[in-house]
Design an enzyme around this catalytic site. Structure first.
Site, PDB file in Angstrom:
ATOM      1  N   TYR A 174     -12.024   0.094  -3.681  1.00 34.58           N
ATOM      2  CA  TYR A 174     -10.777  -0.542  -4.047  1.00 34.58           C
ATOM      3  C   TYR A 174     -10.363   0.098  -5.086  1.00 34.58           C
ATOM      4  O   TYR A 174     -10.959   0.144  -6.102  1.00 34.58           O
ATOM      5  CB  TYR A 174     -11.117  -2.094  -4.276  1.00 34.58           C
ATOM      6  CG  TYR A 174      -9.971  -2.678  -4.682  1.00 34.58           C
ATOM      7  CD1 TYR A 174      -9.216  -3.632  -4.017  1.00 34.58           C
ATOM      8  CD2 TYR A 174      -9.535  -2.784  -5.993  1.00 34.58           C
ATOM      9  CE1 TYR A 174      -8.140  -4.332  -4.487  1.00 34.58           C
ATOM     10  CE2 TYR A 174      -8.398  -3.373  -6.686  1.00 34.58           C
ATOM     11  CZ  TYR A 174      -7.792  -4.290  -6.122  1.00 34.58           C
ATOM     12  OH  TYR A 174      -6.612  -4.708  -6.589  1.00 34.58           O
ATOM     13  N   GLU A 217      -1.508  -1.088  -4.623  1.00 32.65           N
ATOM     14  CA  GLU A 217      -2.971  -1.360  -4.407  1.00 32.65           C
ATOM     15  C   GLU A 217      -3.366  -0.955  -3.093  1.00 32.65           C
ATOM     16  O   GLU A 217      -2.939  -1.081  -1.904  1.00 32.65           O
ATOM     17  CB  GLU A 217      -3.201  -2.944  -4.141  1.00 32.65           C
ATOM     18  CG  GLU A 217      -4.410  -3.660  -4.075  1.00 32.65           C
ATOM     19  CD  GLU A 217      -4.479  -5.108  -3.576  1.00 32.65           C
ATOM     20  OE1 GLU A 217      -3.764  -5.588  -2.810  1.00 32.65           O
ATOM     21  OE2 GLU A 217      -5.090  -5.913  -4.744  1.00 32.65           O
TER      22      GLU A 217
END
Ligand code: GDP
Ligand code: MN
Length: 396
Positions: free
Chosen positions: A118, A206
């Site tokens: 991530y 993101e």
């Protein structure tokens, strides 16, 4: 302004961030053609089909599916396009899918040597600095990781005077447990990602997951991108990326009328001039036992046509049980606003919700008289508390 995954990936790509290649389509026939093109380019016969909506968690909702041949591409595209996609991030009725991204399968068949990370870039509002937030726990809901295993989330703050420094990119790669070619590729990936965020005036990039392929390449498999609306004047080319089908239709209409309107969940509509007064009015409504149905700043010129436009917007929300108009007449005189309210009310014909009007400032007394003598279902108030009491009374 929020972007679709495919648009975010295009921006990433222009800044040299490696991405999972894909082509966006809006019909099963186009999907098959796109898959053929991708096979020629990448050599893989497997494809993932990904619903393009402004919401995450698509995988869990059935909006991301693997197709192992062209027949499957066609069938799956037919299933996803036009579906109401419900994910943990949409409302209960979900979001209609208009487009699907046909992407190369990057989790090469039969391979287990892949890892998902991530990585996001965003503003840390406490320190006023941009930061890179990253974790070894990619592909998962980051909120869950933050709650259950917070020690697996790392951050790297960027000094605006120097920008991102090479050692910071190396620290990211190190903390993600990489070595060799993947380590090197990750430092490039992170630097390019930060540059993309910075130069596009984004407020969020993101990437979840960032994938390490079995041959040690690092690439963006997903992209959630938000561009700062206040910077869009510098990026005229991004304006066409806006997809109003994804936005609240009442907000889109209000925006076209030049009204500052944000739709909320409550039952009391409010019409106010000035953002600060609007916030205070929302507090007032809460204190009176109601919940604001919207934030609405009509701006400095609260004339009859603006007031009418604002009424129309507020009344589109079926939850509205009362309307509170709270206007400070400084430059615009209160009697003018009062006349505007009365004219708008008469023009609109039937308004079946009670209206409370508080006008304060220049000619407030004349305004009150106008309202009280109008013969309409409109109550006047002078003091803040008085307005609150009247809201409470009509909700009771
Ligand atoms: P999200 O669920 O909306 O966040 O959508 P993502 O783009 O993150 O996709 C969801 C999941 O689909 C990812 O976490 C991956 O596990 C999986 N996925 C994405 N791309 C591929 C691919 O090329 N091949 C395979 N097999 N799975 C993929
Ligand atoms: Mn994702």
């Amino acid at each position: 302004m929020n972007l679709h995954e495919y648009q975010g990936k295009e921006i990433l790509s222009t800044f040299g961030v490696k991405i999972q290649k894909g082509i966006v389509v809006s019909s099963p026939e186009e999907a098959v053609a796109a898959a053929k093109t991708l096979t020629e380019e990448t050599g893989t016969g497997w494809h993932v089909l990904k619903a393009q909506v402004h919401a995450g968690g698509r995988g869990k909702g059935g909006g991301v599916k693997l197709a192992k041949n062209l027949a499957e591409v066609e069938t799956i595209a037919g299933q996803i396009i036009g579906m109401q996609l419900i994910t943990p991030q949409t409302s209960a009725e979900g979001k209609k899918v208009h487009q699907v991204l046909v992407a190369e399968d990057v989790y090469y068949p039969g391979e287990t040597e892949t890892s998902e990370f991530y990585i996001s870039v965003l503003l840390n509002r406490t320190t006023g600095r941009n930061m890179i937030m990253y974790s070894t726990e990619g592909g998962m809901d980051i909120e869950t990781v933050a709650e259950e295993t917070p020690h697996l989330i790392f951050t790297e703050e960027i000094d605006p005077a120097t920008g991102m420094l090479p050692f910071q990119a190396r620290r990211v790669a190190f903390n993600l447990g990489l070595s060799g070619a993947a380590f090197k590729d990750m430092t490039k990936f992170v630097s390019a990602l930060y540059k993309a965020y910075d130069k596009s005036d984004a407020s969020l990039f993101e990437i979840n997951p960032v994938l390490k392929t079995s041959d040690n390449k690092i690439l963006a498999v997903d992209a959630k991108v938000t561009i700062d609306d206040n910077a869009l004047f510098r990026h005229k080319d991004y304006l066409e990326l806006r997809d109003i089908r994804e936005e609240n239709p009442i907000e889109v209409e209000a925006d076209a009328l030049g009204l500052n309107y944000v739709d909320l969940e409550g039952n009391v509509g409010c019409m106010v001039n000035g953002a600060g007064l609007a916030m205070a009015t929302m507090d007032l409504i809460k204190q009176a036992g109601g919940e604001p149905a919207n934030f609405l700043d009509v701006g400095g010129t609260a004339d009859a046509s603006r007031v009418e436009a604002a009424f129309q917007i507020i009344l589109k929300d079926p939850e509205v049980k009362a309307i509170l108009i709270n206007i400070f007449g400084g430059i615009v005189r209160c009697d003018r606003v009062a006349q505007g309210v009365i004219d708008a009310y008469k023009n609109m014909g039937t308004i079946n919700v009670p209206i409370i009007v508080r006008l304060q400032g220049t000619n407030a007394d004349i305004a009150k008289e106008l309202i009280d003598n109008s013969g309409l279902d409109v109550q006047s108030a002078v003091e803040f508390q008085e307005a609150a009491d009247k809201v409470q009374a009509v909700l009771a």
